[in-house]
Design a protein around this motif. Sequence first.
Motif, short mmCIF file in Angstrom:
data_model
loop_
_atom_site.label_atom_id
_atom_site.label_comp_id
_atom_site.label_asym_id
_atom_site.label_seq_id
_atom_site.Cartn_x
_atom_site.Cartn_y
_atom_site.Cartn_z
N LYS A 27 0.84 -1.19 0.00
CA LYS A 27 0.00 0.00 0.00
C LYS A 27 0.87 1.24 0.00
O LYS A 27 1.90 1.30 0.68
N ASP A 29 -4.27 7.88 -9.64
CA ASP A 29 -3.57 6.65 -9.26
C ASP A 29 -2.14 6.65 -9.80
O ASP A 29 -1.21 6.21 -9.11
N ALA A 30 -1.96 7.14 -11.02
CA ALA A 30 -0.62 7.22 -11.60
C ALA A 30 0.25 8.20 -10.83
O ALA A 30 1.44 7.97 -10.61
N LEU A 66 -0.11 8.96 -7.63
CA LEU A 66 0.21 8.32 -6.36
C LEU A 66 1.41 7.41 -6.50
O LEU A 66 2.33 7.42 -5.66
N PHE A 67 1.40 6.60 -7.54
CA PHE A 67 2.53 5.71 -7.80
C PHE A 67 3.81 6.51 -8.01
O PHE A 67 4.84 6.23 -7.39
N GLY A 72 -6.57 11.87 -3.61
CA GLY A 72 -5.78 10.64 -3.62
C GLY A 72 -4.54 10.73 -2.76
O GLY A 72 -4.23 9.82 -1.99
N GLU A 125 -9.70 9.71 -11.54
CA GLU A 125 -9.03 8.84 -10.57
C GLU A 125 -7.95 7.98 -11.21
O GLU A 125 -6.99 7.58 -10.54
N ASP A 126 -8.08 7.70 -12.52
CA ASP A 126 -7.04 6.94 -13.21
C ASP A 126 -5.74 7.73 -13.25
O ASP A 126 -4.64 7.17 -13.09
N SER A 177 -5.52 10.68 0.85
CA SER A 177 -5.93 9.35 1.29
C SER A 177 -4.74 8.46 1.59
O SER A 177 -4.85 7.49 2.35
N ALA A 178 -3.58 8.79 0.99
CA ALA A 178 -2.36 8.03 1.25
C ALA A 178 -1.57 8.60 2.42
O ALA A 178 -0.48 8.12 2.74
#
Length: 261
Positions: free
Chosen positions: A3, A227-228, A230-231, A27, A223-224, A30-31
């Motif tokens: 995670k 997510d990128a 976040l990574f 995002g 959100e797609d 949330s992390a």
Amino acid sequence: MGKIDLTGKVAIVTGASGGIGKAIAIGLASAGASVAVHFGRNKNAADEVVNKIVAARGKAIAVSADMADPVAVEEMFRKVDSSLGPVDILVNSAGIDGVRAMLGDDDIENWKKVISINLYGPYFCSRMAIQRMKKKNRGVIINITSDHVNIPWQGYSAYCSSKAGLDMMAKTLAQETATMGIRVISIAPGAIKTAINKSVWENPDTLKDLDDKIAMGFPGDAEDVADAVLFAASDMAKYITGTTIVVDGGMLIYPDFRHGG
């Protein structure tokens, strides 16, 4: 893959009051990151993003700055310094398409406005971020570019030029800052469903035309892209810098685009 945990990190997301920027801010929060939600004019929308983050037990503040004004950008960073701490993650997401016009029939001031917000803004923000990140020998700068770095778009020469410039700026900054522990990455969205292009994806005819140009057959969501980001911001991407992550469902491999059509 574990995670993503960004606890203790401070993030600034420009253009975060709506669309892709909003999804990115939520995002990151949330992390575990503390997030500065930048807005240009719509304070109410930015406050809504902040309230949503806080309601989920995250930490966020709303900050405003004209991206074309280096003094305003510097003041924004100082506010973040005093409220959250020095930035660890900068996401340059603020941008505008501009007014559609063919070169020669266009308005010079409109062209300059797009460049000022889309390219000068990230430059002003990045130099402020680097000044802080190099003191800690760590940090990540993420530029939200576009498939239009590679795909021409008639009537939007300023937008395409600004995004191509932003992509090359990211690569150059990656060279300049790698030994400082700073990574610089571009995220290039393709067709993403947001309020600004709602007329396209809500219309069955224009949606079908769009879907036909995407290998996966449908547009993405904000959100797609988040997510990128976040990574890219996490330690999972600790050996990635100076490159572009494309989030477009395979739009770039559409045959007519690949052959310059």
